[in-house]
Scaffold this motif. Structure first.
Motif, mmCIF file in Angstrom:
data_model
loop_
_atom_site.group_PDB
_atom_site.id
_atom_site.type_symbol
_atom_site.label_atom_id
_atom_site.label_comp_id
_atom_site.label_asym_id
_atom_site.label_seq_id
_atom_site.Cartn_x
_atom_site.Cartn_y
_atom_site.Cartn_z
ATOM 1 N N PHE A 44 0.697 -1.030 0.141
ATOM 2 C CA PHE A 44 0.074 0.010 0.186
ATOM 3 C C PHE A 44 0.835 1.213 -0.134
ATOM 4 C CE2 PHE A 44 -3.751 -2.413 2.063
ATOM 5 C CZ PHE A 44 -4.056 -2.967 1.107
ATOM 6 N N ALA A 45 1.947 1.260 0.727
ATOM 7 C CA ALA A 45 2.868 2.413 0.767
ATOM 8 C C ALA A 45 3.302 2.525 -0.810
ATOM 9 C CB ALA A 45 3.927 2.210 1.567
ATOM 10 N N SER A 46 3.609 1.591 -1.554
ATOM 11 C CA SER A 46 4.152 1.910 -2.801
ATOM 12 C C SER A 46 3.034 2.291 -3.722
ATOM 13 C CB SER A 46 4.553 0.267 -3.343
ATOM 14 O OG SER A 46 4.825 0.493 -4.843
ATOM 15 N N ALA A 47 1.775 1.941 -3.682
ATOM 16 C CA ALA A 47 0.714 2.274 -4.425
ATOM 17 C C ALA A 47 0.388 3.855 -4.033
ATOM 18 C CB ALA A 47 -0.619 1.581 -4.247
ATOM 19 N N TRP A 48 0.598 4.188 -2.892
ATOM 20 C CA TRP A 48 0.157 5.611 -2.515
ATOM 21 C C TRP A 48 1.169 6.443 -2.917
ATOM 22 C CZ3 TRP A 48 -1.575 9.757 -1.255
ATOM 23 C CH2 TRP A 48 -1.091 10.699 -0.610
ATOM 24 N N LYS A 49 2.522 5.968 -3.011
ATOM 25 C CA LYS A 49 3.632 6.621 -3.416
ATOM 26 C C LYS A 49 3.374 6.997 -5.241
ATOM 27 C CE LYS A 49 8.561 7.078 -3.462
ATOM 28 N NZ LYS A 49 9.944 6.490 -2.964
ATOM 29 N N ALA A 50 2.881 5.846 -5.572
ATOM 30 C CA ALA A 50 2.630 6.271 -7.090
ATOM 31 C C ALA A 50 1.621 7.281 -7.156
ATOM 32 C CB ALA A 50 2.031 4.829 -7.878
ATOM 33 N N MET A 51 0.608 7.318 -6.419
ATOM 34 C CA MET A 51 -0.289 8.280 -6.594
ATOM 35 C C MET A 51 -0.155 9.675 -6.262
ATOM 36 S SD MET A 51 -4.214 8.205 -4.875
ATOM 37 C CE MET A 51 -3.780 9.146 -3.412
ATOM 38 N N GLU A 52 1.051 9.832 -5.317
ATOM 39 C CA GLU A 52 1.396 10.820 -4.898
ATOM 40 C C GLU A 52 2.540 11.395 -6.027
ATOM 41 O OE1 GLU A 52 3.863 10.324 -1.568
ATOM 42 O OE2 GLU A 52 3.252 12.386 -0.636
ATOM 43 N N GLN A 53 3.133 10.444 -6.597
ATOM 44 C CA GLN A 53 3.997 11.224 -7.788
ATOM 45 C C GLN A 53 3.255 11.662 -8.819
ATOM 46 O OE1 GLN A 53 6.681 7.923 -8.530
ATOM 47 N NE2 GLN A 53 7.996 8.640 -6.843
ATOM 48 N N ASP A 54 2.057 11.179 -9.153
ATOM 49 C CA ASP A 54 1.027 11.580 -10.019
ATOM 50 C C ASP A 54 0.596 13.046 -9.519
ATOM 51 O OD1 ASP A 54 -0.464 10.620 -12.654
ATOM 52 O OD2 ASP A 54 -1.837 11.695 -11.383
ATOM 53 N N LEU A 55 0.084 13.030 -8.299
ATOM 54 C CA LEU A 55 -0.273 14.317 -8.011
ATOM 55 C C LEU A 55 0.472 15.580 -8.146
ATOM 56 C CD1 LEU A 55 -2.709 13.162 -5.072
ATOM 57 C CD2 LEU A 55 -3.311 14.083 -6.961
ATOM 58 N N GLU A 56 1.939 15.024 -7.897
ATOM 59 C CA GLU A 56 2.934 16.083 -7.893
ATOM 60 C C GLU A 56 2.969 16.480 -9.406
ATOM 61 O OE1 GLU A 56 6.672 14.339 -6.858
ATOM 62 O OE2 GLU A 56 6.048 14.340 -4.423
ATOM 63 N N LYS A 57 2.560 16.003 -10.310
ATOM 64 C CA LYS A 57 2.736 16.658 -11.665
ATOM 65 C C LYS A 57 1.810 17.678 -11.737
ATOM 66 C CE LYS A 57 3.728 11.888 -13.637
ATOM 67 N NZ LYS A 57 2.945 10.857 -14.342
ATOM 68 N N THR A 58 0.770 17.906 -10.984
ATOM 69 C CA THR A 58 -0.254 18.946 -11.342
ATOM 70 C C THR A 58 0.070 20.095 -10.329
ATOM 71 O OG1 THR A 58 -1.878 17.199 -12.118
ATOM 72 C CG2 THR A 58 -2.690 19.577 -11.659
ATOM 73 N N SER A 59 -0.055 21.096 -10.678
ATOM 74 C CA SER A 59 0.197 22.378 -9.744
ATOM 75 C C SER A 59 -1.000 23.110 -9.722
ATOM 76 C CB SER A 59 1.128 23.313 -10.222
ATOM 77 O OG SER A 59 0.861 24.183 -11.429
#
Lengths: 140, 140
Positions: free
Chosen positions: A105-120
DNA sequence: TAATAAGTAACCGCAGAGATTACATCTGTC
DNA sequence: GACAGATGTAATCTCTGCGGTTACTTATTA
């Protein structure tokens, strides 16, 4: 809701905005907005002042705020629920699976976080303004 | 919980397992497990039979089940909550932001899903068995 | 036919989020 | 300094969702 509030603050470009005004846009109660603003203050995303004629404004330019930060500021819990009851430790699966699930789950959450980081926040504003052509009605 | 149940089923390698047994491992009630199994049946992940001496088993090999499928089978909603109250449409931000947020959240969810797809149920079992050396206690 | 196990409905309790009200506190202006 | 405007904050209510529990029905096997 947090993104909505920050978007309005970005829209007002540095002007101080009251919680009552923000509540009007989100269509909720000023107290809800204030509680939300407390989280955003702790994350140093907004700057709030008390007193007559004041309110909140962004602490950084919208281009330097990404949605992963916003998520972290508001949602302290991960999107995966952890059951209240502990699994049966007498079962070999039950005894060891939680640790493994935490990793996954930590890995999945990190993937989502990295996607959210792309949008300002600036990206959000740009998109809102672009599609805003559909409603020339201007109340702000 | 769904992953836990499927892991136990994979652990038993095709044997039919009762909801009462699964409930014992998860440390919950058999009815909860049955409700969960209904979702997993609809997703064609498990195969359940009524009657004496029967129960549930995996419908595919653990290597061909990934955690994104499990998530989709169980959680129909996305991890981002959609507020009950509509934003104020008279506000230019409130009027257009929902559509934009939907786009962003769909992208973030997809990123998470793609990460979950990388892990199969077989991977989970392997990890559990590997770390299972810590507890030689065997009840199953 | 009897035992076993899933399907399912009904209800309880708990936790979380938003909504609402009320009040304390701070700050700028007169 | 007084007052008005705004945030900080506590207390309470409601609604919803999830898990828990009990009880009963249905299907299957021995």
């Amino acid at each position: 809701m947090a993104v909505h509030v920050l978007a309005v603050l970005a829209y007002k470009e540095g002007d101080r905005v009251t919680s009552a005004f923000l509540a009007g846009s989100v269509n909720t109660n000023p107290v809800i907005i204030r509680r939300l603003l407390l989280s955003l203050q702790q994350a140093r995303l907004v700057d709030t002042c008390k007193g007559a004629g004041s309110g909140s404004r962004l602490n950084r330019s919208p281009g330097r705020i990404n949605l992963a930060e916003v998520y972290r500021a508001v949602e302290e819990a991960e999107p995966f629920g952890t059951p209240a009851r502990k699994p049966n430790t007498a079962c070999p699966v039950g005894h060891c699976i939680r640790k493994e699930l935490d990793r996954i789950f930590a890995s999945a959450w990190k993937a989502m976080e990295q996607d959210l980081e792309k949008t300002s926040l600036a990206d959000v504003i740009t998109a809102v303004k672009a599609s805003g052509a559909c409603t020339p009605k201007k109340v702000v």
